[in-house]
Design a protein around this motif. Structure first.
Motif, PDB file in Angstrom:
ATOM      1  N   UNK A  79      -6.611   6.046  -4.032  1.00  0.00           N
ATOM      2  CA  UNK A  79      -7.764   5.970  -4.727  1.00  0.00           C
ATOM      3  C   UNK A  79      -7.327   4.283  -5.498  1.00  0.00           C
ATOM      4  N   UNK A  80      -6.141   4.071  -5.754  1.00  0.00           N
ATOM      5  CA  UNK A  80      -5.552   2.794  -6.300  1.00  0.00           C
ATOM      6  C   UNK A  80      -5.180   1.862  -5.175  1.00  0.00           C
ATOM      7  N   UNK A  81      -5.598   2.120  -3.946  1.00  0.00           N
ATOM      8  CA  UNK A  81      -5.066   1.361  -2.838  1.00  0.00           C
ATOM      9  C   UNK A  81      -6.056   0.087  -2.482  1.00  0.00           C
ATOM     10  N   UNK A  82      -6.217  -0.827  -3.674  1.00  0.00           N
ATOM     11  CA  UNK A  82      -7.057  -1.947  -3.566  1.00  0.00           C
ATOM     12  C   UNK A  82      -6.840  -3.078  -2.415  1.00  0.00           C
ATOM     13  N   UNK A  83      -5.545  -2.966  -2.262  1.00  0.00           N
ATOM     14  CA  UNK A  83      -4.852  -3.980  -1.546  1.00  0.00           C
ATOM     15  C   UNK A  83      -4.933  -3.819  -0.083  1.00  0.00           C
ATOM     16  N   UNK A  84      -5.285  -2.375   0.405  1.00  0.00           N
ATOM     17  CA  UNK A  84      -5.497  -2.115   1.813  1.00  0.00           C
ATOM     18  C   UNK A  84      -4.080  -1.723   2.381  1.00  0.00           C
ATOM     19  N   UNK A  85      -2.872  -0.921   1.555  1.00  0.00           N
ATOM     20  CA  UNK A  85      -1.848  -0.812   2.234  1.00  0.00           C
ATOM     21  C   UNK A  85      -1.997   0.304   3.481  1.00  0.00           C
ATOM     22  N   UNK A  86      -1.184   0.323   4.392  1.00  0.00           N
ATOM     23  CA  UNK A  86      -1.124   1.359   5.415  1.00  0.00           C
ATOM     24  C   UNK A  86      -0.716   2.624   4.866  1.00  0.00           C
ATOM     25  N   UNK A  87      -1.063   3.773   5.521  1.00  0.00           N
ATOM     26  CA  UNK A  87      -0.681   5.141   5.012  1.00  0.00           C
ATOM     27  C   UNK A  87       1.038   5.266   4.964  1.00  0.00           C
ATOM     28  N   UNK A  88       1.768   4.863   5.915  1.00  0.00           N
ATOM     29  CA  UNK A  88       3.032   4.910   5.667  1.00  0.00           C
ATOM     30  C   UNK A  88       3.600   4.156   4.503  1.00  0.00           C
ATOM     31  N   UNK A  89       2.902   3.068   4.264  1.00  0.00           N
ATOM     32  CA  UNK A  89       3.332   2.063   3.018  1.00  0.00           C
ATOM     33  C   UNK A  89       3.034   2.897   1.662  1.00  0.00           C
ATOM     34  N   UNK A  90       1.970   3.649   1.693  1.00  0.00           N
ATOM     35  CA  UNK A  90       1.675   4.526   0.489  1.00  0.00           C
ATOM     36  C   UNK A  90       2.539   5.695   0.306  1.00  0.00           C
ATOM     37  N   UNK A  91       3.003   6.430   1.208  1.00  0.00           N
ATOM     38  CA  UNK A  91       3.805   7.351   1.494  1.00  0.00           C
ATOM     39  C   UNK A  91       5.157   6.966   0.922  1.00  0.00           C
ATOM     40  N   UNK A  92       5.625   5.821   1.418  1.00  0.00           N
ATOM     41  CA  UNK A  92       7.077   4.880   0.999  1.00  0.00           C
ATOM     42  C   UNK A  92       6.963   5.018  -0.641  1.00  0.00           C
ATOM     43  N   UNK A  93       5.875   4.446  -1.066  1.00  0.00           N
ATOM     44  CA  UNK A  93       5.805   4.201  -2.642  1.00  0.00           C
ATOM     45  C   UNK A  93       5.679   5.462  -3.243  1.00  0.00           C
ATOM     46  N   UNK A  94       5.187   6.696  -2.960  1.00  0.00           N
ATOM     47  CA  UNK A  94       5.404   7.971  -3.343  1.00  0.00           C
ATOM     48  C   UNK A  94       6.653   8.290  -3.138  1.00  0.00           C
ATOM     49  N   UNK A  95       7.393   8.037  -2.268  1.00  0.00           N
ATOM     50  CA  UNK A  95       8.739   8.740  -2.069  1.00  0.00           C
ATOM     51  C   UNK A  95       9.573   7.983  -3.224  1.00  0.00           C
ATOM     52  N   UNK A  96       9.309   6.674  -3.438  1.00  0.00           N
ATOM     53  CA  UNK A  96       9.908   5.918  -4.343  1.00  0.00           C
ATOM     54  C   UNK A  96       9.880   6.605  -5.537  1.00  0.00           C
ATOM     55  N   UNK A  97       8.503   7.264  -5.923  1.00  0.00           N
ATOM     56  CA  UNK A  97       8.493   8.031  -7.361  1.00  0.00           C
ATOM     57  C   UNK A  97       8.439   9.342  -7.221  1.00  0.00           C
ATOM     58  N   UNK A  98       9.589   9.730  -6.210  1.00  0.00           N
ATOM     59  CA  UNK A  98      10.095  11.057  -6.350  1.00  0.00           C
ATOM     60  C   UNK A  98       9.009  12.028  -5.857  1.00  0.00           C
TER      61      UNK A  98
END
Length: 529
Positions: free
Chosen positions: A424-443
């Motif tokens: 919902x906050x992906x206003x810059x059009x990140x790919x799915x794997x990029x979002x999941x990498x961000x989620x991983x960084x936040x545990x």
């Protein structure tokens, strides 16, 4: 005295929360029970209070504990006198004073002739003298409910007191009363809290974790120093293991290269010497078996080091595993975002503030709203956000992107999953794997991506909120934090502090946690009266 021997507790689904907890609290000792969200601090308090039964182990207490829980909604239907369990005695005393000196009334009062005086003195100390003992708890604020139960300590004068997050809903003056009580009381205290000023009044720190309870003989500052030493040693151990792993891999590579050269050279010599094909195959098989054996030895050694390294890394504090990287706001530092001149708001034609407010909010500024419970902090936030207009005075508001984060992290939608919330906050059009990498960084690992947000703890919601802010292609110009530390443990408060200190935009904070305000470098205050 409290003695716990090999106490274990199972959730209703049979999952083990903690196992074989053993520790002792001595008479007049004032201890803090600390640890990350979810390790079972509140559950352990309830076991000591007798509200929950352990799955195994022995609990011994010399006296009946006085227990102040973290949530008070379950008492809303009661009057103050009923919640404090003094109604029967007060009624009996009144009956006796009115001439009805019956055996029933005398037995109920049980010679407690000062019960009414103690109630009045306790309510006066906790600034509740305007309340009626027959008033329902549902009519009180969170801070008033906390004070009611704190007043019960002075009324009942227990030897053992259990406090679960007692400062959560208290304003600054209420917290000062609590600190003074803790310093002066002779009762034995077991306190669960994330309030670091309060924790510095207690000694020792008992840290509950999946490994059991570790006792640190000192206040919170001493504990923090010891944890820093432990974490530095852990970091050195990790660096040492990483170095050993690199050496082991290098040794494996060198050994295999040398072995391959020797095998190749031997094969050439054997061909020149005219060795038969059968013998050549036998020698080649022997060489391959020797190489495989060498590989196995090195793989076992590398695997052992890798496992040790993984275990060490899993012991790192969460904050050391996370990376933030907030984008900068587009506004230049010092730009005027909000100007108020003699503003006021009214409820039922009554001005909210005795003295109208005049102030400016500048880009990059860090300020806090100060005031007692009910002083209008939430109203002022709504005015700054443009949700309310002042009833008096003038104001100017520049276009700016504002994010409001309350103590319940209401921006997180409970009905969607963790991944959907991040998307919902992906206003810059990140790919799915990029979002999941961000989620991983936040545990948030793969096991968490499809978890409903409703199942997240306060600390997890906070981390997801921070992750969402970093996914957004543009940081907000203003972040407003409303009591952000109320539902967080110390570790998650440190995570939030680190994230906020990387943010370069405007910060407006409502918090009674003085230590947190100092850590996030609050420079200015708006005082509400």
């Amino acid at each position: 005295m409290v003695i716990l021997q090999n106490i274990s507790y199972l959730h209703s689904n049979k999952d083990l929360l903690f196992d074989k907890i053993t520790f002792t609290v001595n008479h007049h000792e004032k201890i803090a029970l600390i640890g990350n969200n979810g390790v079972g601090k509140s559950t352990l308090l309830k076991i000591i209070a007798g509200e929950l039964q352990p799955a195994d182990g022995i609990l011994k207490t010399n006296s009946k504990p006085y227990y102040l829980p973290q949530i008070f909604g379950q008492f809303n239907h009661l009057t103050i006198a009923q919640a404090l369990q003094v109604e029967d005695k007060l009624n009996a005393l009144q009956e006796i004073l009115n001439g009805n000196v019956s055996e029933e009334n005398l037995n109920t009062l049980n010679d407690d002739w000062t019960i009414e005086d103690r109630c009045n003195e306790a309510l006066l100390y906790w600034q509740l003298q305007d309340l009626n003992l027959n008033q329902k708890l549902e009519t009180l604020s969170g801070g008033q409910k906390t004070k009611v139960f704190l007043a019960g300590i002075s009324i009942h004068e227990p030897e053992l007191v259990l406090l679960d997050e007692p400062s959560n809903h208290l304003d600054i003056s209420g917290r000062e009363l609590l600190y003074n009580f803790i310093k002066s009381t002779s009762s034995t205290l077991i306190v669960v809290s994330h309030d670091r000023k309060l924790l510095n009044l207690l000694n020792p720190m008992c840290e509950l974790s999946k490994h059991g309870i570790t006792v640190y003989g000192g206040n919170y500052d001493f504990y923090a120093e010891q944890k820093l030493i432990e974490n530095n040693a852990l970091s050195q151990d990790i660096q040492s293991k990483e170095k050993a792993l690199r050496k082991a891999k290098e040794k494996e590579r060198e050994t295999l290269e040398r072995q391959n050269k020797l095998d190749s050279r031997g094969e050439k010599k054997q061909k020149k010497a005219g060795v038969s094909r059968i013998m050549m195959n036998t020698l080649r098989n022997n060489a391959e078996n020797s190489t495989a054996k060498t590989k196995g030895v090195h793989a076992e050694k590398i695997g052992g080091i890798s496992k040790d390294l993984q275990e060490l890394r899993s012991s790192l504090p969460d904050i050391d595993q996370m990376k933030f990287g907030f984008d900068k706001t587009n506004l230049h530092k010092g730009k005027t975002l909000f100007t108020a001149i003699e503003i006021n708001y009214s409820y039922e034609n009554q001005p909210l503030w005795k003295k109208p407010l005049s102030f400016q909010i500048l880009s990059g500024q860090r300020l806090a709203l100060k005031g007692l419970n009910g002083s209008g902090k939430t109203t002022l936030i709504k005015i700054i956000m443009g949700e309310l207009r002042p009833k008096a005075g003038t104001f100017q508001k520049a276009d700016s992107k504002i994010i409001y984060i309350d103590q319940d992290y209401s921006l997180i939608e409970n009905e969607i999953t963790v991944y959907e919330q991040a998307q919902k906050f992906n206003s810059s059009g990140l790919q799915e794997h990029d979002i999941k990498m961000k989620l991983n960084k936040f545990l948030f690992s793969q096991n968490d991506w499809n978890k409903p947000c409703a199942a997240l703890s306060g600390g997890e919601k906070m981390r997801l909120m921070l992750c969402c802010l970093t996914i957004n292609n543009q940081a907000p110009d203003i972040i407003i934090l409303d009591e952000p530390t109320n539902n967080l443990d110390i570790q998650n408060i440190e995570i939030l502090t680190a994230a906020i200190n990387e943010y370069t935009g405007t910060l407006i904070v409502v918090s009674h946690d003085v230590h947190f305000l100092e850590e996030i470098k609050i420079e200015d205050f708006i005082e509400l009266n």
